[in-house]
Design a protein around this motif. Structure first.
Motif, PDB file in Angstrom:
ATOM      1  N   ALA A   1      33.457  29.986  60.451  1.00  0.00           N
ATOM      2  CA  ALA A   1      34.908  29.751  60.485  1.00  0.00           C
ATOM      3  C   ALA A   1      35.274  28.559  59.599  1.00  0.00           C
ATOM      4  N   ALA A   2      34.471  27.509  59.663  1.00  0.00           N
ATOM      5  CA  ALA A   2      34.731  26.326  58.838  1.00  0.00           C
ATOM      6  C   ALA A   2      34.564  26.657  57.352  1.00  0.00           C
ATOM      7  N   ALA A   3      33.542  27.443  57.035  1.00  0.00           N
ATOM      8  CA  ALA A   3      33.336  27.837  55.630  1.00  0.00           C
ATOM      9  C   ALA A   3      34.521  28.664  55.137  1.00  0.00           C
ATOM     10  N   SER A   4      35.070  29.497  55.997  1.00  0.00           N
ATOM     11  CA  SER A   4      36.230  30.308  55.607  1.00  0.00           C
ATOM     12  C   SER A   4      37.448  29.430  55.344  1.00  0.00           C
ATOM     13  N   ARG A   5      37.646  28.418  56.181  1.00  0.00           N
ATOM     14  CA  ARG A   5      38.778  27.500  55.958  1.00  0.00           C
ATOM     15  C   ARG A   5      38.612  26.755  54.640  1.00  0.00           C
ATOM     16  N   LEU A   6      37.390  26.271  54.386  1.00  0.00           N
ATOM     17  CA  LEU A   6      37.128  25.528  53.149  1.00  0.00           C
ATOM     18  C   LEU A   6      37.283  26.432  51.927  1.00  0.00           C
ATOM     19  N   ALA A   7      36.799  27.674  52.034  1.00  0.00           N
ATOM     20  CA  ALA A   7      36.898  28.612  50.910  1.00  0.00           C
ATOM     21  C   ALA A   7      38.361  28.904  50.593  1.00  0.00           C
ATOM     22  N   ALA A   8      39.168  29.077  51.629  1.00  0.00           N
ATOM     23  CA  ALA A   8      40.595  29.350  51.421  1.00  0.00           C
ATOM     24  C   ALA A   8      41.278  28.173  50.729  1.00  0.00           C
ATOM     25  N   GLU A   9      40.931  26.964  51.152  1.00  0.00           N
ATOM     26  CA  GLU A   9      41.503  25.760  50.518  1.00  0.00           C
ATOM     27  C   GLU A   9      41.144  25.709  49.037  1.00  0.00           C
ATOM     28  N   ARG A  10      39.899  26.053  48.730  1.00  0.00           N
ATOM     29  CA  ARG A  10      39.437  25.982  47.335  1.00  0.00           C
ATOM     30  C   ARG A  10      40.152  27.020  46.466  1.00  0.00           C
ATOM     31  N   ILE A  11      40.418  28.178  47.032  1.00  0.00           N
ATOM     32  CA  ILE A  11      41.112  29.225  46.277  1.00  0.00           C
ATOM     33  C   ILE A  11      42.587  28.848  46.114  1.00  0.00           C
ATOM     34  N   ARG A  12      43.187  28.408  47.210  1.00  0.00           N
ATOM     35  CA  ARG A  12      44.617  28.049  47.185  1.00  0.00           C
ATOM     36  C   ARG A  12      44.869  26.924  46.189  1.00  0.00           C
ATOM     37  N   SER A  13      43.972  25.943  46.123  1.00  0.00           N
ATOM     38  CA  SER A  13      44.167  24.788  45.239  1.00  0.00           C
ATOM     39  C   SER A  13      43.772  25.082  43.792  1.00  0.00           C
ATOM     40  N   GLY A  14      43.094  26.200  43.582  1.00  0.00           N
ATOM     41  CA  GLY A  14      42.640  26.517  42.229  1.00  0.00           C
ATOM     42  C   GLY A  14      41.276  25.935  41.899  1.00  0.00           C
ATOM     43  N   GLU A  15      40.680  25.205  42.858  1.00  0.00           N
ATOM     44  CA  GLU A  15      39.331  24.664  42.624  1.00  0.00           C
ATOM     45  C   GLU A  15      38.363  25.803  42.332  1.00  0.00           C
ATOM     46  N   ARG A  16      38.544  26.899  43.029  1.00  0.00           N
ATOM     47  CA  ARG A  16      37.787  28.104  42.691  1.00  0.00           C
ATOM     48  C   ARG A  16      38.763  29.096  42.054  1.00  0.00           C
ATOM     49  N   GLY A  17      38.491  29.478  40.826  1.00  0.00           N
ATOM     50  CA  GLY A  17      39.431  30.281  40.050  1.00  0.00           C
ATOM     51  C   GLY A  17      39.298  31.777  40.302  1.00  0.00           C
ATOM     52  N   ILE A  18      40.313  32.486  39.803  1.00  0.00           N
ATOM     53  CA  ILE A  18      40.333  33.948  39.815  1.00  0.00           C
ATOM     54  C   ILE A  18      40.123  34.391  38.363  1.00  0.00           C
ATOM     55  N   TYR A  19      39.280  35.367  38.127  1.00  0.00           N
ATOM     56  CA  TYR A  19      39.081  35.855  36.754  1.00  0.00           C
ATOM     57  C   TYR A  19      40.399  36.418  36.200  1.00  0.00           C
ATOM     58  N   GLU A  20      40.659  36.146  34.925  1.00  0.00           N
ATOM     59  CA  GLU A  20      41.925  36.570  34.323  1.00  0.00           C
ATOM     60  C   GLU A  20      42.121  38.072  34.356  1.00  0.00           C
ATOM     61  N   ASP A  21      41.009  38.819  34.192  1.00  0.00           N
ATOM     62  CA  ASP A  21      41.157  40.276  34.119  1.00  0.00           C
ATOM     63  C   ASP A  21      41.447  40.930  35.468  1.00  0.00           C
ATOM     64  N   VAL A  22      41.538  40.118  36.518  1.00  0.00           N
ATOM     65  CA  VAL A  22      41.971  40.657  37.819  1.00  0.00           C
ATOM     66  C   VAL A  22      43.394  41.223  37.694  1.00  0.00           C
ATOM     67  N   ALA A  23      44.154  40.714  36.703  1.00  0.00           N
ATOM     68  CA  ALA A  23      45.510  41.227  36.463  1.00  0.00           C
ATOM     69  C   ALA A  23      45.509  42.733  36.203  1.00  0.00           C
ATOM     70  N   ALA A  24      44.413  43.239  35.629  1.00  0.00           N
ATOM     71  CA  ALA A  24      44.334  44.682  35.336  1.00  0.00           C
ATOM     72  C   ALA A  24      44.321  45.521  36.608  1.00  0.00           C
ATOM     73  N   LEU A  25      43.964  44.903  37.732  1.00  0.00           N
ATOM     74  CA  LEU A  25      43.883  45.664  38.983  1.00  0.00           C
ATOM     75  C   LEU A  25      45.263  46.098  39.467  1.00  0.00           C
ATOM     76  N   GLU A  26      46.296  45.360  39.047  1.00  0.00           N
ATOM     77  CA  GLU A  26      47.639  45.724  39.509  1.00  0.00           C
ATOM     78  C   GLU A  26      48.047  47.094  38.993  1.00  0.00           C
ATOM     79  N   SER A  27      47.792  47.367  37.723  1.00  0.00           N
ATOM     80  CA  SER A  27      48.143  48.700  37.211  1.00  0.00           C
ATOM     81  C   SER A  27      47.126  49.750  37.663  1.00  0.00           C
ATOM     82  N   LEU A  28      45.889  49.306  37.857  1.00  0.00           N
ATOM     83  CA  LEU A  28      44.871  50.229  38.351  1.00  0.00           C
ATOM     84  C   LEU A  28      45.249  50.743  39.750  1.00  0.00           C
ATOM     85  N   ALA A  29      45.852  49.869  40.534  1.00  0.00           N
ATOM     86  CA  ALA A  29      46.202  50.237  41.918  1.00  0.00           C
ATOM     87  C   ALA A  29      47.268  51.330  41.976  1.00  0.00           C
ATOM     88  N   GLU A  30      47.969  51.542  40.874  1.00  0.00           N
ATOM     89  CA  GLU A  30      48.962  52.619  40.846  1.00  0.00           C
ATOM     90  C   GLU A  30      48.284  53.981  40.739  1.00  0.00           C
TER      91      GLU A  30
END
Ligand SMILES: [Mg+2]
Length: 222
Positions: free
Chosen positions: A75-104
């Motif tokens: 549970a603590a690791a999940s809270r810390l992971a969420a903080e890191r994602i929310r703050s941008g400390e852990r990034g999202i790959y740019e090509d994740v944007a392609a998933l939005e059109s893929l989802a259609e």
């Protein structure tokens, strides 16, 4: 045409191959503090380690319930992971944007060895309509059922009510797990696996998530 695409999360959506050890170190320390434990340095190192057996024996020495410690650490690791994602400390790959059109055009889901709570967090955080998001349960049994065990993939297919599709991952274990449940497997290249051999059984080798659009258009009998 594949209409169901399941995606691994670490190294596919979230930058980097996995959760860094310091996150688990802090999570273990938080769980120990919550339970009022006072481990020695050696015991603390054992509580921070990944295997359940070490945690179990250390907890028994400290007169603590190992399953409760495990649940709190996750549970603590999940809270810390969420903080890191929310703050941008852990990034999202740019090509994740392609998933939005893929989802259609396809049903998308996250299937991760990471914690279930973190997979759900990422699914909600991203502007991609995932049909499901699944990760390991915060128990020793959940930890044992990580890929290459196909348990999480099988559960997701059942949830979606489908039997065929594609699984996208960045590790050999992803390909192995996919094949066990009859899924096609796409091996995704990222900087951390740039020089690795393509795992046996991979149907596709991708240089980015945007190439999934071409996979969707590929003829059925390739
Ligand atoms: Mg991965």
């Amino acid at each position: 045409m594949t209409e169901t695409i399941l995606l691994d999360m670490d190294g596919v959506v979230l930058e980097g191959p996995g959760t860094p050890q310091p996150v688990y170190d802090r999570a273990a320390d938080a769980a120990a503090a919550e339970l009022g434990l006072e481990p020695t340095d050696r015991q603390r190192a054992d509580l921070r380690s990944h295997g359940y057996e070490t945690v179990e024996s250390t907890c028994s020495t400290l007169d603590a319930d190992p399953r409760e410690f495990w649940r709190r650490k996750e549970a603590a690791a999940s809270r810390l992971a969420a903080e890191r994602i929310r703050s941008g400390e852990r990034g999202i790959y740019e090509d994740v944007a392609a998933l939005e059109s893929l989802a259609e055009r396809a049903s998308l889901a996250l299937v991760s060895n990471n914690r279930h709570e973190t997979a759900r967090y990422v699914a909600d955080f991203l502007p991609v309509p995932f049909a499901d998001a699944r990760g390991r349960e915060p128990t020793p049994e959940g930890f044992e059922r990580r890929k290459p065990d196909p348990h999480l993939l099988r559960e997701t297919l059942e949830e979606l009510g489908v039997e065929a599709g594609l699984y996208v991952g960045d590790r050999e274990t992803d390909v192995v797990a996919a094949r066990k449940v009859g899924l096609e497997a796409a091996y995704l290249r990222r900087s951390h696996n740039a020089d690795a051999a393509v795992p046996e059984g991979a149907t596709y080798e991708l240089e980015g998530l945007d190439e999934l659009l071409e996979v969707l258009e590929a003829p059925e009998d390739r």
